[in-house]
Structures are given as structure tokens and as C-alpha cells.
Design an enzyme around this catalytic site. Structure first.
Site, short mmCIF file in Angstrom:
data_model
loop_
_atom_site.label_atom_id
_atom_site.label_comp_id
_atom_site.label_asym_id
_atom_site.label_seq_id
_atom_site.Cartn_x
_atom_site.Cartn_y
_atom_site.Cartn_z
N GLU A 98 1.07 -1.59 0.09
CA GLU A 98 -0.12 0.07 0.00
C GLU A 98 0.73 1.31 0.05
O GLU A 98 1.75 1.93 0.59
CB GLU A 98 -1.19 -0.43 0.83
N GLU A 107 -13.34 2.70 3.40
CA GLU A 107 -11.84 3.14 4.64
C GLU A 107 -11.94 4.69 4.93
O GLU A 107 -11.07 5.67 5.23
CB GLU A 107 -10.24 3.19 4.25
#
Length: 279
Positions: free
Chosen positions: A155, A256
């Protein structure tokens, strides 16, 4: 907003946090979702007692929710100590201890995506030493993920909120993906494309989607500014997700974002109920 072509899941480490962990899967199900994801829930313990793992599995099963994404141990999130696998000493040891525990739990609940945050740069430590340690640990994590039929996610975060995290561009994450796949020969390392973090870094999101959709294993979204729900900021998230679909991405889109000053269940008004359950 329509979002007819995406599969959405809810990150229970940033949404429904007003509830105890074991109550969150049922709350997500009550809001219409059938899929969830989590950061490593035991932020101070990479190897919790089996009873704790079993209790979380039972909560997911009872709610009828599938866990589709799980972080390996990464320290205290949210917070400044993001990631552990490239931090020499105790944190790296804790990450390694967590690999098989996280993989076994993921296998027990049918989770097929494991996210490994790279880890901050540490003062006084040669970045090359950290990168070598990261590759060693990511290789072990990728092999563990492969044994359960899962992908390993790498990520990009953003420089403003994680100033010591070295992967703050899509290309930096893709370089790590390539190094891991070369080291293992497995090809199961993938890019976690987080539109919020990339936008915070000033990336051309359309370019990133066009370049890397085929190498993306998971997507996460929040609006910018503010990291709130879609529609609270200025990101054209509906258009961007449509671009991802047209580029061939068929995986999960993780919600998120922060719910703001309201209960989490009230933060999904942007998404029709018919689009929340996995199809």
C-alpha cells in the site's frame, strides 16, 4: 450516486469503532453489508490467544459477513508508527511472529487478501538495510499468503499523515510489488490502490488507474479533503470507480473513511442499499 458495478466492503477498524470489536460485524450487516475488512485488530499483540481469534471468527460467522481483507500486524493504527516489517529489532520480530497467525486466521474465515504496511524510516538506520529487511519479511508473508490462496497487498500512504513512510507514490509501491514477485516467483504480490492516500499525494488518479488497474489486488476509498464519506469532499469517486471497472478491476472496494460526528450507520446514505450486499 449510483455505483452499480462495484463490490463494497466496510473497514471495521475505522467505521463502527463506537462499538466493541465483536459487535461491529453485526452492525455492518444491519447496515446492509455482507463483506468487511480489518486492520490487525490486536494492535499491541501480534499473536493473540486462540480464544480471541475464535471469538472474532464467530462474530463474523454469526453476522453472515465475510472478511475480505486483513492487515498483518502493523503497530498502532491509526498513529505515527505505521508498519513494522522494515523496522529492525522488536517490531520486525513481532511482524514475523504474526505472519502465520494472520494467515491461519485469514484461511479460517475465507479471507484472500493480506495487507502488509511497509514501515517507517528510522533515524540512524540505513534505508538500504530497512529495504533488505522489508524484502525478507515480505517474501515470507507472500509465501504464507500463497499457501492459503491469498494475495499480498502493498500500500501507498500519504506524506502529510505518514511523513516517515517511504511508499508515498504509486510507483514506489509497484516497485516493491515487483521486487517481492521476483524474489518469490509466485506473482501474488499486488498493489493496494487507495484513492484517498494517492489524492493526498497529488497523484493523477486517472493515470494511476490506467497504468496499474491490472496489478491492483484491492481498492480503498475516502473523500478528500477530510477522509470522510463520498460526497463530503471533492474527489469524483463515482467517476474514478467507473474508470477502474472499465480498466478491468473486479475486486473489492473497501470503505475506509471516517464517519464524522455521527454514528457510522448514518454515514452510508450516499450508497443505495441495493449496492451494499456483495453480488
Amino acid at each position: 450516486m449510483g455505483y452499480p458495478d462495484q463490490r463494497f466492503d466496510v473497514n471495521l477498524s475505522i467505521l463502527f469503532t463506537e462499538l466493541p470489536l465483536l459487535e461491529r460485524p453485526a452492525a455492518a450487516a444491519a447496515a446492509g453489508f455482507t463483506a468487511v475488512e480489518l486492520w490487525w485488530p490486536w494492535i499491541d499483540d501480534p499473536t493473540p490467544e486462540q480464544a480471541e481469534l475464535d471469538a472474532l471468527k464467530q462474530a463474523l460467522d454469526d453476522a453472515g459477513t465475510r472478511l475480505v481483507g486483513l492487515n498483518f500486524y502493523a503497530g498502532r493504527l491509526p498513529g505515527p508508527d505505521r508498519g513494522a516489517l522494515s523496522v529492525p529489532g522488536e517490531e520486525s520480530d513481532r511482524f514475523r511472529a504474526n505472519i502465520e497467525v494472520a494467515a491461519a486466521f485469514a484461511a479460517s474465515v475465507g479471507c484472500t487478501a493480506l495487507n502488509a504496511l511497509y514501515g517507517n524510516r528510522i533515524d540512524g538506520v540505513d534505508p538500504a538495510v530497512q529495504d533488505a529487511l522489508a524484502l525478507e519479511n515480505l517474501t515470507a508473508a507472500a509465501r504464507a499468503a500463497d499457501r492459503i490462496g491469498a494475495v499480498l497487498l502493498i500500500e501507498t500512504l500519504n506524506k502529510a499523515e505518514s511523513p516517515d513512510y517511504p511508499l508515498v507514490s504509486a510507483e514506489a509501491a509497484i516497485e516493491v510489488v515487483d521486487r517481492v514477485n521476483t524474489a518469490t516467483g509466485l506473482g501474488n504480490a499486488k498493489f493496494l490502490l487507495d484513492l484517498y492516500h494517492l489524492s493526498m499525494n497529488g497523484e493523477d488518479l486517472g493515470r494511476v488507474i490506467a497504468a496499474y488497474a491490472s496489478r491492483t489486488g484491492h481498492v480503498q476509498i475516502a473523500d478528500n479533503p477530510g477522509r470522510g464519506a463520498p460526497g463530503t469532499g471533492s474527489l469524483p469517486l463515482e467517476r474514478l470507480l467507473d474508470e477502474l471497472t472499465k480498466a478491468g478491476y473486479e475486486g473489492w472496494v473497501g470503505l475506509e473513511y471516517k464517519p464524522g460526528d455521527r454514528p457510522s450507520a448514518a454515514s452510508f446514505d450516499w450508497l443505495p442499499a441495493t449496492a451494499r450486499a456483495a453480488r
